[in-house]
Design an enzyme around this catalytic site. Sequence first.
Site, PDB file in Angstrom:
ATOM      1  N   LYS A  78       0.837  -1.209   0.000  1.00  0.00           N
ATOM      2  CA  LYS A  78       0.000   0.000   0.000  1.00  0.00           C
ATOM      3  C   LYS A  78       0.872   1.261   0.000  1.00  0.00           C
ATOM      4  O   LYS A  78       0.677   2.177  -0.804  1.00  0.00           O
ATOM      5  CB  LYS A  78      -0.925   0.012   1.240  1.00  0.00           C
ATOM      6  CG  LYS A  78      -1.858  -1.195   1.325  1.00  0.00           C
ATOM      7  CD  LYS A  78      -2.771  -1.145   2.534  1.00  0.00           C
ATOM      8  CE  LYS A  78      -2.086  -1.235   3.885  1.00  0.00           C
ATOM      9  NZ  LYS A  78      -1.382  -2.532   4.108  1.00  0.00           N
ATOM     10  N   ARG A 103      11.256  -6.412   4.960  1.00  0.00           N
ATOM     11  CA  ARG A 103      11.186  -5.015   5.434  1.00  0.00           C
ATOM     12  C   ARG A 103      11.757  -4.894   6.843  1.00  0.00           C
ATOM     13  O   ARG A 103      12.360  -3.874   7.193  1.00  0.00           O
ATOM     14  CB  ARG A 103       9.730  -4.533   5.386  1.00  0.00           C
ATOM     15  CG  ARG A 103       9.582  -3.039   5.619  1.00  0.00           C
ATOM     16  CD  ARG A 103       8.144  -2.572   5.492  1.00  0.00           C
ATOM     17  NE  ARG A 103       7.312  -3.043   6.593  1.00  0.00           N
ATOM     18  CZ  ARG A 103       6.005  -2.831   6.695  1.00  0.00           C
ATOM     19  NH1 ARG A 103       5.385  -2.148   5.743  1.00  0.00           N
ATOM     20  NH2 ARG A 103       5.320  -3.281   7.713  1.00  0.00           N
ATOM     21  N   ARG A 137      10.361  -1.023  12.463  1.00  0.00           N
ATOM     22  CA  ARG A 137       8.986  -1.076  12.974  1.00  0.00           C
ATOM     23  C   ARG A 137       8.837  -2.181  14.009  1.00  0.00           C
ATOM     24  O   ARG A 137       9.222  -3.321  13.774  1.00  0.00           O
ATOM     25  CB  ARG A 137       8.003  -1.308  11.805  1.00  0.00           C
ATOM     26  CG  ARG A 137       7.598  -0.024  11.117  1.00  0.00           C
ATOM     27  CD  ARG A 137       6.628  -0.244   9.988  1.00  0.00           C
ATOM     28  NE  ARG A 137       5.396  -0.917  10.372  1.00  0.00           N
ATOM     29  CZ  ARG A 137       4.278  -0.887   9.651  1.00  0.00           C
ATOM     30  NH1 ARG A 137       4.246  -0.197   8.514  1.00  0.00           N
ATOM     31  NH2 ARG A 137       3.207  -1.540  10.043  1.00  0.00           N
ATOM     32  N   ARG A 181      -1.297  -9.855  12.870  1.00  0.00           N
ATOM     33  CA  ARG A 181      -1.831  -8.853  11.924  1.00  0.00           C
ATOM     34  C   ARG A 181      -2.543  -9.542  10.761  1.00  0.00           C
ATOM     35  O   ARG A 181      -3.559  -9.054  10.258  1.00  0.00           O
ATOM     36  CB  ARG A 181      -0.698  -7.953  11.411  1.00  0.00           C
ATOM     37  CG  ARG A 181      -0.071  -7.118  12.528  1.00  0.00           C
ATOM     38  CD  ARG A 181       1.146  -6.382  12.033  1.00  0.00           C
ATOM     39  NE  ARG A 181       0.770  -5.319  11.126  1.00  0.00           N
ATOM     40  CZ  ARG A 181       1.562  -4.845  10.170  1.00  0.00           C
ATOM     41  NH1 ARG A 181       2.765  -5.349   9.991  1.00  0.00           N
ATOM     42  NH2 ARG A 181       1.138  -3.873   9.402  1.00  0.00           N
TER      43      ARG A 181
HETATM   44  N1  LIG Z   1       5.384  -5.588  -5.611  1.00  0.00           N
HETATM   45  C1  LIG Z   1       6.302  -5.786  -4.697  1.00  0.00           C
HETATM   46  N2  LIG Z   1       7.195  -6.774  -4.838  1.00  0.00           N
HETATM   47  C2  LIG Z   1       8.152  -7.009  -3.899  1.00  0.00           C
HETATM   48  N3  LIG Z   1       8.295  -6.287  -2.775  1.00  0.00           N
HETATM   49  C3  LIG Z   1       7.414  -5.288  -2.598  1.00  0.00           C
HETATM   50  C4  LIG Z   1       6.384  -4.983  -3.520  1.00  0.00           C
HETATM   51  N4  LIG Z   1       5.674  -3.930  -3.051  1.00  0.00           N
HETATM   52  C5  LIG Z   1       6.226  -3.608  -1.874  1.00  0.00           C
HETATM   53  N5  LIG Z   1       7.278  -4.400  -1.614  1.00  0.00           N
HETATM   54  C6  LIG Z   1       8.115  -4.388  -0.404  1.00  0.00           C
HETATM   55  C7  LIG Z   1       8.451  -3.032   0.128  1.00  0.00           C
HETATM   56  C8  LIG Z   1       8.443  -3.265   1.636  1.00  0.00           C
HETATM   57  O1  LIG Z   1       9.707  -3.717   2.050  1.00  0.00           O
HETATM   58  C9  LIG Z   1       7.449  -4.389   1.844  1.00  0.00           C
HETATM   59  C10 LIG Z   1       6.061  -3.950   2.270  1.00  0.00           C
HETATM   60  O2  LIG Z   1       5.605  -2.925   1.394  1.00  0.00           O
HETATM   61  P1  LIG Z   1       4.790  -1.683   1.987  1.00  0.00           P
HETATM   62  O3  LIG Z   1       4.514  -0.770   0.844  1.00  0.00           O
HETATM   63  O4  LIG Z   1       5.503  -1.133   3.166  1.00  0.00           O
HETATM   64  O5  LIG Z   1       3.469  -2.442   2.430  1.00  0.00           O
HETATM   65  P2  LIG Z   1       2.202  -1.901   3.226  1.00  0.00           P
HETATM   66  O6  LIG Z   1       2.248  -0.418   3.334  1.00  0.00           O
HETATM   67  O7  LIG Z   1       0.996  -2.503   2.584  1.00  0.00           O
HETATM   68  O8  LIG Z   1       2.440  -2.589   4.631  1.00  0.00           O
HETATM   69  P3  LIG Z   1       1.863  -2.177   6.079  1.00  0.00           P
HETATM   70  O9  LIG Z   1       0.402  -2.454   6.082  1.00  0.00           O
HETATM   71  O10 LIG Z   1       2.592  -3.081   7.011  1.00  0.00           O
HETATM   72  O11 LIG Z   1       2.191  -0.723   6.300  1.00  0.00           O
HETATM   73  O12 LIG Z   1       7.374  -5.073   0.605  1.00  0.00           O
HETATM   74  N1  LIG Z   2      -7.401   2.136  10.178  1.00  0.00           N
HETATM   75  C1  LIG Z   2      -6.882   1.535  11.277  1.00  0.00           C
HETATM   76  N2  LIG Z   2      -7.695   1.090  12.250  1.00  0.00           N
HETATM   77  C2  LIG Z   2      -7.218   0.503  13.352  1.00  0.00           C
HETATM   78  N3  LIG Z   2      -5.920   0.274  13.568  1.00  0.00           N
HETATM   79  C3  LIG Z   2      -5.065   0.699  12.607  1.00  0.00           C
HETATM   80  C4  LIG Z   2      -5.495   1.351  11.444  1.00  0.00           C
HETATM   81  N4  LIG Z   2      -4.422   1.660  10.686  1.00  0.00           N
HETATM   82  C5  LIG Z   2      -3.365   1.216  11.360  1.00  0.00           C
HETATM   83  N5  LIG Z   2      -3.742   0.636  12.515  1.00  0.00           N
HETATM   84  C6  LIG Z   2      -2.878   0.011  13.542  1.00  0.00           C
HETATM   85  C7  LIG Z   2      -2.964  -1.488  13.506  1.00  0.00           C
HETATM   86  C8  LIG Z   2      -1.890  -1.871  12.529  1.00  0.00           C
HETATM   87  O1  LIG Z   2      -1.409  -3.192  12.751  1.00  0.00           O
HETATM   88  C9  LIG Z   2      -0.808  -0.834  12.841  1.00  0.00           C
HETATM   89  C10 LIG Z   2       0.122  -0.553  11.699  1.00  0.00           C
HETATM   90  O2  LIG Z   2      -0.611  -0.079  10.575  1.00  0.00           O
HETATM   91  P1  LIG Z   2      -0.022  -0.117   9.065  1.00  0.00           P
HETATM   92  O3  LIG Z   2      -1.112   0.377   8.167  1.00  0.00           O
HETATM   93  O4  LIG Z   2       0.298  -1.531   8.791  1.00  0.00           O
HETATM   94  O5  LIG Z   2       1.178   0.757   9.030  1.00  0.00           O
HETATM   95  O6  LIG Z   2      -1.534   0.332  13.218  1.00  0.00           O
HETATM   96 MG   LIG Z   3       2.236   0.854   5.021  1.00  0.00          MG
END
Ligand SMILES: Nc1ncnc2c1ncn2[C@H]1C[C@H](O)[C@@H](COP(=O)(O)OP(=O)(O)OP(=O)(O)O)O1
Ligand SMILES: Nc1ncnc2c1ncn2[C@H]1C[C@H](O)[C@@H](COP(=O)(O)O)O1
Ligand SMILES: [Mg+2]
Length: 210
Positions: free
Chosen positions: A33, A145, A151, A162
């Site tokens: 995302k 990551r 994190r 999660r």
């Molecule tokens: N298409 C892809 N292929 C391989 N690695 C990817 C791809 N997109 C993202 N990544 C890598 C970058 C990061 O190290 C990891 C997670 O991506 P990231 O954009 O941070 O996910 P996210 O924002 O959905 O996670 P979160 O919900 O934990 O915040 O994967």
């Molecule tokens: N929209 C949300 N509602 C409740 N909790 C949330 C929300 N967004 C993030 N959070 C909390 C719970 C997640 O595990 C952590 C990290 O969020 P991420 O979008 O993966 O960075 O924060």
């Molecule tokens: Mg994220």
Amino acid sequence: MAPTVERKKIDLAPLKAANVPIFFIVGGPGSGKGTQCDKIVAKYGLTHLSSGDLLRDEVKSGSPRGAQLTAIMESGALVPLEVVLDLVKEAMLIAIEKGSKGFLIDGYPREVAQGQQFESEIQEAKLVLFFDVAEETLVKRLLGRAETSGRADDNIDTIKKRLHTFVTSTAPVVDYYESKGKLVRINAEGSVDDIFGVVVANLDKVTSKI
Ligand SMILES: Nc1ncnc2c1ncn2[C@H]1C[C@H](O)[C@@H](COP(=O)(O)OP(=O)(O)OP(=O)(O)O)O1
Ligand SMILES: Nc1ncnc2c1ncn2[C@H]1C[C@H](O)[C@@H](COP(=O)(O)O)O1
Ligand SMILES: [Mg+2]
């Protein structure tokens, strides 16, 4: 008993008056995302607000509200709806003051009630982008990551929790917006650039209104 959540009255009039497009960005933990939002911002100039980033900033600020959040986030559970929605509203208002032309709300809604409350209090989302990725890939990406992110929730125990939260609470969000005809389901197993190509193809359909 759950701790009482401190809430302020937030005047949403400037946000409602601006009536800019709002996109919800949904997907499992590590689905990409944040990665895709960075690219969308670079191409379309929308404002990217990640609810997770807002929560982590709140924790870092040392506020009383932040103090309650660390344990919840490290347990892989969801933070109470009101806390997240207030943070999102405050950040949207600041961005509107600076002339934002629209929003990517990343990681929100995480449960159907969050989407309903946001849309009844603020405005309807134009589209919901859902990055669809298998659990095995999510775990691989998150462990990758973890090597650099710092994190607290990028560890295998919290990742498992999660993923469970995603299946039980967030998967229904996907069904909810699909039934409303607003969901764009994107297979996000491929390369970052290939996925972005699909994102662009979908956003370009509504670009004239951005
Ligand atoms: N298409 C892809 N292929 C391989 N690695 C990817 C791809 N997109 C993202 N990544 C890598 C970058 C990061 O190290 C990891 C997670 O991506 P990231 O954009 O941070 O996910 P996210 O924002 O959905 O996670 P979160 O919900 O934990 O915040 O994967
Ligand atoms: N929209 C949300 N509602 C409740 N909790 C949330 C929300 N967004 C993030 N959070 C909390 C719970 C997640 O595990 C952590 C990290 O969020 P991420 O979008 O993966 O960075 O924060
Ligand atoms: Mg994220």
